[in-house]
Design a protein around this motif. Sequence first.
Motif, PDB file in Angstrom:
ATOM      1  N   PHE A 254     -27.826 -14.169  -0.515  1.00 16.47           N
ATOM      2  CA  PHE A 254     -26.401 -14.470  -0.675  1.00 16.47           C
ATOM      3  C   PHE A 254     -26.136 -15.737  -1.496  1.00 16.47           C
ATOM      4  CE2 PHE A 254     -27.041 -12.687   3.667  1.00 16.47           C
ATOM      5  CZ  PHE A 254     -26.578 -11.411   3.408  1.00 16.47           C
ATOM      6  N   LYS A 255     -27.174 -16.342  -2.082  1.00 13.98           N
ATOM      7  CA  LYS A 255     -27.007 -17.598  -2.823  1.00 13.98           C
ATOM      8  C   LYS A 255     -27.660 -17.446  -4.197  1.00 13.98           C
ATOM      9  CE  LYS A 255     -27.767 -19.857   1.639  1.00 13.98           C
ATOM     10  NZ  LYS A 255     -28.721 -20.679   2.433  1.00 13.98           N
ATOM     11  N   VAL A 256     -26.876 -17.071  -5.191  1.00 11.14           N
ATOM     12  CA  VAL A 256     -27.442 -16.743  -6.497  1.00 11.14           C
ATOM     13  C   VAL A 256     -28.003 -17.951  -7.223  1.00 11.14           C
ATOM     14  CG1 VAL A 256     -26.036 -14.682  -6.819  1.00 11.14           C
ATOM     15  CG2 VAL A 256     -25.171 -16.907  -7.573  1.00 11.14           C
ATOM     16  N   ILE A 257     -27.631 -19.152  -6.807  1.00 13.39           N
ATOM     17  CA  ILE A 257     -28.168 -20.336  -7.470  1.00 13.39           C
ATOM     18  C   ILE A 257     -29.443 -20.834  -6.797  1.00 13.39           C
ATOM     19  CG2 ILE A 257     -25.896 -21.057  -8.278  1.00 13.39           C
ATOM     20  CD1 ILE A 257     -25.874 -23.148  -6.050  1.00 13.39           C
ATOM     21  N   VAL A 258     -29.806 -20.240  -5.666  1.00 15.57           N
ATOM     22  CA  VAL A 258     -31.024 -20.636  -4.952  1.00 15.57           C
ATOM     23  C   VAL A 258     -32.167 -19.748  -5.408  1.00 15.57           C
ATOM     24  CG1 VAL A 258     -32.146 -20.866  -2.706  1.00 15.57           C
ATOM     25  CG2 VAL A 258     -29.724 -21.443  -2.953  1.00 15.57           C
ATOM     26  N   THR A 259     -33.224 -20.356  -5.904  1.00 13.71           N
ATOM     27  CA  THR A 259     -34.363 -19.593  -6.416  1.00 13.71           C
ATOM     28  C   THR A 259     -35.317 -19.215  -5.284  1.00 13.71           C
ATOM     29  OG1 THR A 259     -35.500 -21.675  -6.900  1.00 13.71           O
ATOM     30  CG2 THR A 259     -34.227 -20.670  -8.678  1.00 13.71           C
ATOM     31  N   ALA A 260     -36.239 -18.310  -5.597  1.00 20.24           N
ATOM     32  CA  ALA A 260     -37.122 -17.766  -4.564  1.00 20.24           C
ATOM     33  C   ALA A 260     -38.231 -18.727  -4.149  1.00 20.24           C
ATOM     34  CB  ALA A 260     -37.734 -16.456  -5.056  1.00 20.24           C
ATOM     35  N   ASP A 261     -38.342 -19.885  -4.807  1.00 19.79           N
ATOM     36  CA  ASP A 261     -39.388 -20.823  -4.404  1.00 19.79           C
ATOM     37  C   ASP A 261     -39.081 -21.480  -3.061  1.00 19.79           C
ATOM     38  OD1 ASP A 261     -37.230 -22.219  -5.691  1.00 19.79           O
ATOM     39  OD2 ASP A 261     -38.493 -24.003  -5.710  1.00 19.79           O
ATOM     40  N   CYS A 262     -37.873 -21.273  -2.524  1.00 18.94           N
ATOM     41  CA  CYS A 262     -37.548 -21.818  -1.205  1.00 18.94           C
ATOM     42  C   CYS A 262     -38.278 -21.080  -0.098  1.00 18.94           C
ATOM     43  CB  CYS A 262     -36.038 -21.748  -0.957  1.00 18.94           C
ATOM     44  SG  CYS A 262     -35.394 -20.070  -0.743  1.00 18.94           S
ATOM     45  N   SER A 263     -38.788 -19.912  -0.412  1.00 21.47           N
ATOM     46  CA  SER A 263     -39.477 -19.106   0.597  1.00 21.47           C
ATOM     47  C   SER A 263     -40.779 -19.779   1.014  1.00 21.47           C
ATOM     48  CB  SER A 263     -39.775 -17.715   0.042  1.00 21.47           C
ATOM     49  OG  SER A 263     -40.526 -16.958   0.952  1.00 21.47           O
ATOM     50  N   PRO A 264     -41.043 -19.875   2.331  1.00 19.86           N
ATOM     51  CA  PRO A 264     -42.259 -20.557   2.790  1.00 19.86           C
ATOM     52  C   PRO A 264     -43.537 -19.767   2.551  1.00 19.86           C
ATOM     53  CG  PRO A 264     -41.068 -19.625   4.646  1.00 19.86           C
ATOM     54  CD  PRO A 264     -40.192 -19.442   3.448  1.00 19.86           C
ATOM     55  N   GLY A 265     -43.424 -18.486   2.224  1.00 20.26           N
ATOM     56  CA  GLY A 265     -44.618 -17.681   2.010  1.00 20.26           C
ATOM     57  C   GLY A 265     -45.215 -17.197   3.319  1.00 20.26           C
ATOM     58  N   LEU A 266     -46.287 -16.424   3.209  1.00 19.49           N
ATOM     59  CA  LEU A 266     -46.956 -15.850   4.374  1.00 19.49           C
ATOM     60  C   LEU A 266     -48.414 -16.275   4.403  1.00 19.49           C
ATOM     61  CD1 LEU A 266     -45.547 -12.187   4.217  1.00 19.49           C
ATOM     62  CD2 LEU A 266     -44.745 -14.051   5.671  1.00 19.49           C
ATOM     63  N   ASP A 267     -48.924 -16.485   5.595  1.00 17.83           N
ATOM     64  CA  ASP A 267     -50.324 -16.854   5.790  1.00 17.83           C
ATOM     65  C   ASP A 267     -51.110 -15.606   6.175  1.00 17.83           C
ATOM     66  OD1 ASP A 267     -52.777 -17.897   6.373  1.00 17.83           O
ATOM     67  OD2 ASP A 267     -52.062 -19.434   7.762  1.00 17.83           O
ATOM     68  N   SER A 268     -52.040 -15.213   5.311  1.00 13.32           N
ATOM     69  CA  SER A 268     -52.810 -14.002   5.569  1.00 13.32           C
ATOM     70  C   SER A 268     -53.650 -14.099   6.834  1.00 13.32           C
ATOM     71  CB  SER A 268     -53.725 -13.703   4.377  1.00 13.32           C
ATOM     72  OG  SER A 268     -52.975 -13.486   3.204  1.00 13.32           O
ATOM     73  N   ALA A 269     -53.933 -15.305   7.276  1.00 11.89           N
ATOM     74  CA  ALA A 269     -54.754 -15.477   8.471  1.00 11.89           C
ATOM     75  C   ALA A 269     -53.964 -15.298   9.764  1.00 11.89           C
ATOM     76  CB  ALA A 269     -55.403 -16.864   8.463  1.00 11.89           C
ATOM     77  N   ASP A 270     -52.629 -15.282   9.662  1.00  7.79           N
ATOM     78  CA  ASP A 270     -51.801 -15.136  10.869  1.00  7.79           C
ATOM     79  C   ASP A 270     -51.702 -13.665  11.255  1.00  7.79           C
ATOM     80  OD1 ASP A 270     -51.377 -17.827  11.083  1.00  7.79           O
ATOM     81  OD2 ASP A 270     -49.485 -17.813   9.989  1.00  7.79           O
ATOM     82  N   ARG A 271     -52.693 -13.186  11.968  1.00  2.00           N
ATOM     83  CA  ARG A 271     -52.719 -11.773  12.357  1.00  2.00           C
ATOM     84  C   ARG A 271     -52.538 -11.562  13.856  1.00  2.00           C
ATOM     85  NH1 ARG A 271     -57.806  -9.288   8.831  1.00  2.00           N
ATOM     86  NH2 ARG A 271     -57.155 -10.099   6.787  1.00  2.00           N
ATOM     87  N   GLN A 272     -52.362 -12.631  14.614  1.00  3.94           N
ATOM     88  CA  GLN A 272     -52.252 -12.474  16.062  1.00  3.94           C
ATOM     89  C   GLN A 272     -50.997 -11.682  16.418  1.00  3.94           C
ATOM     90  OE1 GLN A 272     -52.225 -15.288  14.358  1.00  3.94           O
ATOM     91  NE2 GLN A 272     -50.767 -16.810  15.161  1.00  3.94           N
ATOM     92  N   PRO A 273     -51.082 -10.809  17.421  1.00  2.57           N
ATOM     93  CA  PRO A 273     -49.930  -9.996  17.826  1.00  2.57           C
ATOM     94  C   PRO A 273     -48.738 -10.872  18.198  1.00  2.57           C
ATOM     95  CG  PRO A 273     -51.948  -9.199  18.855  1.00  2.57           C
ATOM     96  CD  PRO A 273     -52.283 -10.511  18.214  1.00  2.57           C
ATOM     97  N   THR A 274     -47.587 -10.544  17.643  1.00  2.81           N
ATOM     98  CA  THR A 274     -46.368 -11.319  17.857  1.00  2.81           C
ATOM     99  C   THR A 274     -45.197 -10.367  18.070  1.00  2.81           C
ATOM    100  OG1 THR A 274     -47.213 -13.068  16.405  1.00  2.81           O
ATOM    101  CG2 THR A 274     -44.856 -13.089  16.892  1.00  2.81           C
ATOM    102  N   THR A 275     -44.309 -10.718  18.967  1.00  2.09           N
ATOM    103  CA  THR A 275     -43.118  -9.905  19.202  1.00  2.09           C
ATOM    104  C   THR A 275     -42.060 -10.226  18.157  1.00  2.09           C
ATOM    105  OG1 THR A 275     -43.537  -9.829  21.577  1.00  2.09           O
ATOM    106  CG2 THR A 275     -41.314  -9.325  20.850  1.00  2.09           C
ATOM    107  N   ALA A 276     -41.498  -9.185  17.572  1.00  2.96           N
ATOM    108  CA  ALA A 276     -40.469  -9.358  16.539  1.00  2.96           C
ATOM    109  C   ALA A 276     -39.376  -8.327  16.744  1.00  2.96           C
ATOM    110  CB  ALA A 276     -41.077  -9.217  15.146  1.00  2.96           C
ATOM    111  N   GLY A 277     -38.164  -8.672  16.329  1.00  8.23           N
ATOM    112  CA  GLY A 277     -37.036  -7.752  16.440  1.00  8.23           C
ATOM    113  C   GLY A 277     -36.761  -7.052  15.125  1.00  8.23           C
ATOM    114  N   THR A 278     -36.289  -5.817  15.211  1.00  6.87           N
ATOM    115  CA  THR A 278     -35.945  -5.056  14.015  1.00  6.87           C
ATOM    116  C   THR A 278     -34.746  -4.165  14.296  1.00  6.87           C
ATOM    117  OG1 THR A 278     -36.644  -3.310  12.488  1.00  6.87           O
ATOM    118  CG2 THR A 278     -37.745  -3.382  14.628  1.00  6.87           C
TER     119      THR A 278
END
Length: 524
Positions: A100-124
């Motif tokens: 929703f912010k066209v002046i904000v570039t995608a470098d603000c994204s923190p990225g993902l850690d491939s090592a974080d594979r532990q089971p986690t509860t998430a909502g969808t």
Amino acid sequence: MSLPLRKAQRPRQANPAQSKPPAPVLRFCMIFLILSMFSTLWSLASPLMSVPDEPAHTIKAAAVARGQFLGTSGQTQGEQLQVVVPKYIADTQSLTCFAFKVIVTADCSPGLDSADRQPTTAGTSAGNYNPLYYLVVGLPSTILSGEPAIYAMRILSGLLCSLFLAATLLATTQFANRRWPVAAAGIAVTPMVLYLCGSINPNALEIVTTSAVFVNLCLVLENVRELSRFRFNIVVVGVAAAVLANTRALSLLWLALAVIAALLMFPPRDLLLLVKNKLVLAMATLIAVAAALGLLWLKTANTLASLLGTPGTVTPEQAFGTMVERTFDIAASYVAQLGWLDTNGPTGVYFWWSCLTGALMVAAVSVRPWRPRLGFIVLLAAAIAIPPILQAQVVTELGYIWQGRYLLPVIVPMLLAAGLALRFLRFPDSLFARRITMWAIGLTAAAHTAVFANALRRYGVGISTEANWADMFGATKWEPPLGWLPLALAYLAVTAVAGVLLYRQLSPGQAPAGEPINDGSSLS
């Protein structure tokens, strides 16, 4: 009495033409390859989670791939279902800082850690959607991890969608009078369609499967006396319809519209010939079973209860009138409204597609035979009426939730129906007409590339009030995999190849390689 001497038998030589794959097979492979390249390039060019609701669909896909077809939740409208997925999948919800912010570039994204594979509860919010699409798309997350897994899920989704879209485009080339249907296909496949194909979102699958059902059913109905030559298309209708029936909550409505529109374009007596064909009956049975399973899932999983929104203060009657007034406003989403509805394409792109679609639609309603245009008229009426009707039903509970991309499963077949309605008209083949065709294809290819490049600019340097294209060559804050310039040049090259192949199909006196002109033969 002597026996007559037999002439020496020459060994039979294999016909080189017989050793080659049939022309439709080669054409299908070429179309599929080009579409796959389009979807893959979009998969790489779009930042992760930059497509509407992509985090919800990503989490759902990873959960289904691990056997969680349904999550756990209460009974409140819009409440997200809880599933257990690897942490890097759950973390995708934090990657939408630029939404929703066209002046904000995608470098603000923190990225993902491939090592974080532990089971986690998430909502969808997609937790109780039909699992068929997600079962396929979620597979890469069981093998890969981190961002490579997400990109692989996107690419796999694009390949799946490209299969059905290739079957649709192939069918347009198989009509005895193919040039208007092919031209309509070139208009119907908008940048938005290709963009959605390169994302994790079942919206793309219902677009391409609805289109495949409609066009291939029309081809079969036109050739009911030669069904043995169109077995591939009969199978496409059955498989595409079965998949469509188990894609999204409204998919059964799109399936019904596609079938009704196709049937209205041909004499009813042709149906008697269909019911005598064993393959047709087998595919009809498949469709019936798949539709029953789709309805069963909708009822047991209560899919519609997952819709998100804020209760509105307007009446259903007011919402209906408002949506009627917005008919042309939401049309931008049919062409190019990327990101979280925050990234429009260049204005010239909308102008160009307005010219193309307007001319095609006016021509379709102007043909003299009434039956060929019935399918187009039905789909046009549905495109106008469905958004107001559906929005009015939920406005008091969810507010305004309708998005233009939801209607693409009707818009794309509608434009294809326009081309089919015109197929008996002579396609202009003068030198002047050929020049117009070349310019039209060239401008369409340029429009596709402009939308792609503008999306790269939006996420690389942001879209400000002043032109900032020069910043792309020295001050990009975010780069997609492989870099924005190689991706943009690759996209330009693919559109150029697609444009050349489209022109060959529209050129007078030219047939596809190895195939006579106006050949209706199909894969068999």
